[in-house]
Motif scaffolding. Structure first.
Motif, PDB file in Angstrom:
ATOM      1  N   ARG A 157       0.861  -1.186   0.000  1.00 60.19           N
ATOM      2  CA  ARG A 157       0.000   0.000   0.000  1.00 60.19           C
ATOM      3  C   ARG A 157       0.900   1.240   0.000  1.00 60.19           C
ATOM      4  NH1 ARG A 157      -4.297  -0.328   4.372  1.00 60.19           N
ATOM      5  NH2 ARG A 157      -5.238  -1.619   2.727  1.00 60.19           N
ATOM      6  N   ARG A 180      -4.014   6.781  -2.287  1.00 60.33           N
ATOM      7  CA  ARG A 180      -3.502   5.536  -1.720  1.00 60.33           C
ATOM      8  C   ARG A 180      -3.883   4.399  -2.645  1.00 60.33           C
ATOM      9  NH1 ARG A 180      -4.311   4.061   4.380  1.00 60.33           N
ATOM     10  NH2 ARG A 180      -6.504   4.148   3.800  1.00 60.33           N
ATOM     11  N   ASP A 210      -3.363   0.066  -3.312  1.00 63.27           N
ATOM     12  CA  ASP A 210      -2.880  -1.274  -3.017  1.00 63.27           C
ATOM     13  C   ASP A 210      -2.543  -1.963  -4.331  1.00 63.27           C
ATOM     14  OD1 ASP A 210      -3.509  -0.694  -0.417  1.00 63.27           O
ATOM     15  OD2 ASP A 210      -5.134  -2.170  -0.241  1.00 63.27           O
TER      16      ASP A 210
END
Length: 223
Positions: free
Chosen positions: A38, A49, A51
């Motif tokens: 992440r 953000r 992942d």
């Protein structure tokens, strides 16, 4: 997209591989083969953000031979392998992970060609580079063209295990493989790109091929 969007002509099309600043990073999942990371990324206009799967990268091989008895025709080596995440047995080209520390991509491709279809090649070129899913993983794949083929000696052949134990191989006319891609009968991304690129390179008289050790800017370890 507006019909008034800029028209780009007369310039070399190339991806900009300048990474944006990462202000925070953590591993949120450690898997059997790959981890999930992440990152917080500064885009200039704000931060996001994301992942994504950290991937070692991979190599694949389009192994081509002249069709016996048919002048100007070519065949490509394809394999059939079961892929559990999609619940399908796919037509693919030989391929493998860059998971051996210090092994150059070309050496990995040579090893995979021998292990998966019992072949060696005297002539190697880079055919294509791509990211199969840049919004979800860092994986970079380099596809090689292998020609002037020979069989691995019976005593030196690799023992295939797990999913590879039931893998089968076949020679397929390149034109038939090309038609199968366009018809949607072959869906493996690496095979699709490799077959299309090989067909295009052959039609261009192979002049588009790159050296087997050409720079690979898409892979951070092999630029």
């Amino acid at each position: 997209m507006s019909l008034e969007a800029p028209v780009v002509r007369g310039v070399e099309l190339a991806d900009d591989r300048t990474p944006r600043p990462v202000t925070a990073s953590e591993t949120v999942y450690e898997g059997l083969i790959w981890d999930v990371r992440r990152d917080t990324v500064d885009l200039g206009s704000g931060t996001v953000r994301r992942d994504f799967v950290e991937h070692t990268g991979a190599v694949a091989i389009v192994a081509v031979r002249d069709t016996p008895g048919v002048e100007g025709a070519s065949q490509v080596a394809l394999i059939r392998q079961y892929r559990h995440p999609i619940g399908a047995t796919e037509w693919e080209i030989p391929a493998g992970l860059l998971d051996k520390e210090g092994e150059p991509p070309l050496a990995a491709a040579q090893r995979e060609l021998a292990e998966e279809v019992d072949l060696t090649a005297r002539t190697w070129n880079v055919l294509a580079d791509f990211h199969p899913s840049p919004g979800a993983m860092s994986e970079a794949i380099r596809v090689y063209l292998a020609r002037d083929l020979a069989e691995v000696a019976e005593a030196d052949r690799h023992t295939r295990e797990a999913e590879e134990a039931e893998m089968t191989a076949a020679w397929v006319d390149l034109d038939e493989a090309f038609a199968a891609v366009l018809a949607g009968r072959i869906g493996n991304a690496t095979a699709v790109i490799g077959i299309l690129a090989a067909r295009g390179a052959k039609e261009a008289g192979w002049v588009t091929l790159r050296d087997p050790d050409a720079p690979w800017p898409a892979h951070p370890a092999h630029r």
